[in-house]
Structure formats: structure tokens, C-alpha cells
Design a protein around this motif. Structure first.
Motif, PDB file in Angstrom:
ATOM      1  N   VAL A  85      43.782  17.228  44.390  1.00  0.00           N
ATOM      2  CA  VAL A  85      43.265  17.428  43.037  1.00  0.00           C
ATOM      3  C   VAL A  85      42.803  16.068  42.526  1.00  0.00           C
ATOM      4  O   VAL A  85      43.609  15.187  42.221  1.00  0.00           O
ATOM      5  CB  VAL A  85      44.335  18.042  42.106  1.00  0.00           C
ATOM      6  N   PHE A  86      41.489  15.910  42.474  1.00  0.00           N
ATOM      7  CA  PHE A  86      40.904  14.663  41.979  1.00  0.00           C
ATOM      8  C   PHE A  86      40.761  14.802  40.468  1.00  0.00           C
ATOM      9  O   PHE A  86      39.984  15.620  39.986  1.00  0.00           O
ATOM     10  CB  PHE A  86      39.562  14.387  42.654  1.00  0.00           C
ATOM     11  N   ASP A  87      41.537  14.002  39.731  1.00  0.00           N
ATOM     12  CA  ASP A  87      41.615  14.185  38.284  1.00  0.00           C
ATOM     13  C   ASP A  87      41.180  12.964  37.478  1.00  0.00           C
ATOM     14  O   ASP A  87      41.299  12.947  36.268  1.00  0.00           O
ATOM     15  CB  ASP A  87      43.027  14.589  37.875  1.00  0.00           C
ATOM     16  N   ARG A  88      40.655  11.939  38.146  1.00  0.00           N
ATOM     17  CA  ARG A  88      40.264  10.723  37.423  1.00  0.00           C
ATOM     18  C   ARG A  88      39.171   9.963  38.167  1.00  0.00           C
ATOM     19  O   ARG A  88      38.999  10.120  39.368  1.00  0.00           O
ATOM     20  CB  ARG A  88      41.470   9.825  37.199  1.00  0.00           C
ATOM     21  N   LEU A  89      38.474   9.139  37.412  1.00  0.00           N
ATOM     22  CA  LEU A  89      37.518   8.172  37.956  1.00  0.00           C
ATOM     23  C   LEU A  89      38.156   6.803  37.839  1.00  0.00           C
ATOM     24  O   LEU A  89      38.875   6.531  36.866  1.00  0.00           O
ATOM     25  CB  LEU A  89      36.220   8.162  37.146  1.00  0.00           C
ATOM     26  N   LYS A  90      37.886   5.932  38.796  1.00  0.00           N
ATOM     27  CA  LYS A  90      38.380   4.564  38.712  1.00  0.00           C
ATOM     28  C   LYS A  90      37.544   3.685  39.621  1.00  0.00           C
ATOM     29  O   LYS A  90      36.748   4.186  40.420  1.00  0.00           O
ATOM     30  CB  LYS A  90      39.864   4.485  39.064  1.00  0.00           C
ATOM     31  N   ALA A 101      39.718   9.844  42.091  1.00  0.00           N
ATOM     32  CA  ALA A 101      41.065   9.576  42.586  1.00  0.00           C
ATOM     33  C   ALA A 101      42.016  10.669  42.125  1.00  0.00           C
ATOM     34  O   ALA A 101      41.669  11.502  41.288  1.00  0.00           O
ATOM     35  CB  ALA A 101      41.538   8.206  42.093  1.00  0.00           C
ATOM     36  N   THR A 102      43.198  10.639  42.701  1.00  0.00           N
ATOM     37  CA  THR A 102      44.230  11.608  42.360  1.00  0.00           C
ATOM     38  C   THR A 102      45.372  10.895  41.666  1.00  0.00           C
ATOM     39  O   THR A 102      45.476   9.667  41.716  1.00  0.00           O
ATOM     40  CB  THR A 102      44.778  12.304  43.621  1.00  0.00           C
ATOM     41  N   ASN A 103      46.244  11.688  41.061  1.00  0.00           N
ATOM     42  CA  ASN A 103      47.428  11.067  40.477  1.00  0.00           C
ATOM     43  C   ASN A 103      48.389  10.708  41.602  1.00  0.00           C
ATOM     44  O   ASN A 103      48.136  10.972  42.768  1.00  0.00           O
ATOM     45  CB  ASN A 103      48.063  11.988  39.423  1.00  0.00           C
ATOM     46  N   ASP A 141      40.671   3.485  34.707  1.00  0.00           N
ATOM     47  CA  ASP A 141      40.980   4.895  34.928  1.00  0.00           C
ATOM     48  C   ASP A 141      40.438   5.747  33.785  1.00  0.00           C
ATOM     49  O   ASP A 141      40.646   5.441  32.620  1.00  0.00           O
ATOM     50  CB  ASP A 141      42.490   5.107  35.026  1.00  0.00           C
ATOM     51  N   ASP A 142      39.742   6.796  34.147  1.00  0.00           N
ATOM     52  CA  ASP A 142      39.143   7.712  33.180  1.00  0.00           C
ATOM     53  C   ASP A 142      39.456   9.131  33.637  1.00  0.00           C
ATOM     54  O   ASP A 142      38.980   9.559  34.694  1.00  0.00           O
ATOM     55  CB  ASP A 142      37.624   7.463  33.125  1.00  0.00           C
ATOM     56  N   GLU A 146      37.704  18.284  33.718  1.00  0.00           N
ATOM     57  CA  GLU A 146      38.012  19.332  34.698  1.00  0.00           C
ATOM     58  C   GLU A 146      38.211  18.687  36.065  1.00  0.00           C
ATOM     59  O   GLU A 146      37.270  18.171  36.656  1.00  0.00           O
ATOM     60  CB  GLU A 146      36.872  20.345  34.775  1.00  0.00           C
ATOM     61  N   PRO A 147      39.444  18.720  36.564  1.00  0.00           N
ATOM     62  CA  PRO A 147      39.696  18.150  37.890  1.00  0.00           C
ATOM     63  C   PRO A 147      38.906  18.886  38.976  1.00  0.00           C
ATOM     64  O   PRO A 147      38.532  20.041  38.821  1.00  0.00           O
ATOM     65  CB  PRO A 147      41.192  18.367  38.100  1.00  0.00           C
TER      66      PRO A 147
END
Length: 178
Positions: A85-90, A101-103, A141-142, A146-147
Motif C-alpha cells: 500500500v503506497f500511501d505517500r510521496l517522498k 512509498a509505504t508506511n 513526506d506527503d 487515496e493510497p
């Protein structure tokens, strides 16, 4: 005759299902525009999540493929399919990559990487990510509204060839296959 030196990169990776290609490409272009990046988004067929760089296993495709084909059936047999589950940009400061990226709770991904390390004795990825583009401008991190859910059921031995828009696939291994 000995195999030639490696001109390209060989990796174990998970590739997105075809129905995610458009979403990943769209995310790359949106990220580029919103952040004022000058870097060009990666070709759609180059999106992947690297598990391990396997170049050190040999000096050419045959020797790498032989070692991977010998070890991977045992590596993947105990790992069940899972979702990334990719839930962020970095951004990664070490190579200017802008990534999805993922948590930190990607236990299945890390378990798979540990198994690959045990089976092949190669360095593995510690940060599940998908490189969208490279740019000298960095972002923090952003979180995504929607992941992106990426099902992982196969691992591929791929060859990244410079200036090609796709990977050369040399082998694949289904998770949970005994």
C-alpha cells in the motif's frame, strides 16, 4: 567462453499489474506538475518495486539466472501473496528520486526481503518504494489522499537495460508456490 561483463542491472522485483500502469503514470505527471519538477517521469513499463540487486551473483545472465533459479523456489514457498500500500510521496536525498512509498508496517515485504537475503546472500531493499522520477528538487513526506494498492503475487528476475522503456524478464516466481 566466459560470459561478458554485465552491461545492465539485474534485479529481483515486483511489477505492478497492468491495471495500475495508468494510475502510476498519472501520479508521476501530477507529482511533476504540482512540485515544479523538471525531471521526466519514468516510462510506464519501468515502474517496479526492487527487492534485491542480484548483479553480484555472477558476471552474466547465465550465472545469475542459474543461482536465482536454484534459490528462489525455496525463498517464495512460505511467503503468501500480499498487498503493498503506497500511501505517500517522498524524496530520497541519496539519489534525487521522487518515490511512492509505504508506511513502516510492510511486514510482508520485509519478510520476503529477509527470505531473499537468506537464500541468495545479496543486499535487499529496506524501503518499499516506486520511483516516479528523478529531480534535484526535494519534497518531504506527503500523504496521498487515496493510497495505491499493489497486489504482490509474483517476483521477477528482470534486467534493466539503459535507454529501454521496459525490463527484460528472465524468470518469475509465484509466492506461496511449493
Amino acid at each position: 567462453m566466459p560470459e561478458p561483463e554485465l552491461p545492465n542491472g539485474f534485479y529481483l522485483a515486483t511489477l505492478p499489474p497492468e491495471d495500475l500502469h495508468g494510475e502510476l503514470a498519472s501520479r508521476a505527471h501530477i507529482t511533476q506538475g504540482r512540485n515544479g519538477f523538471f525531471g521526466v517521469p519514468r516510462p510506464t513499463l519501468r515502474f517496479h518495486a526492487t527487492l534485491a540487486n542480484v548483479n553480484r551473483l555472477g558476471r552474466g545472465l547465465k550465472s545469475i539466472e542459474q543461482k536465482v533459479n536454484l534459490a528462489m523456489p525455496k525463498v517464495v514457498e512460505a511467503i503468501r501473496p500480499f498487498n503493498l500500500v503506497f500511501d505517500r510521496l517522498k524524496s530520497f536525498a541519496n539519489n534525487n528520486a521522487c518515490v511512492l512509498a509505504t508506511n513502516a508496517s510492510d511486514h510482508e515485504f520485509r519478510a520476503l526481503c529477509r527470505q531473499i537475503n537468506r537464500g541468495l546472500r545479496v543486499p535487499v531493499s529496506n524501503t518499499p518504494h516506486v520511483t516516479l522520477l528523478y529531480d534535484s528538487k526535494m519534497i518531504s513526506d506527503d500523504l496521498l489522499e487515496e493510497p495505491i494498492v499493489w497486489p504482490v503475487s509474483e517476483i521477477f528476475l528482470v534486467e534493466a537495460v539503459n535507454n529501454e522503456d521496459d525490463f527484460r524478464r528472465h524468470a518469475n516466481f509465484s509466492l506461496g508456490a511449493s
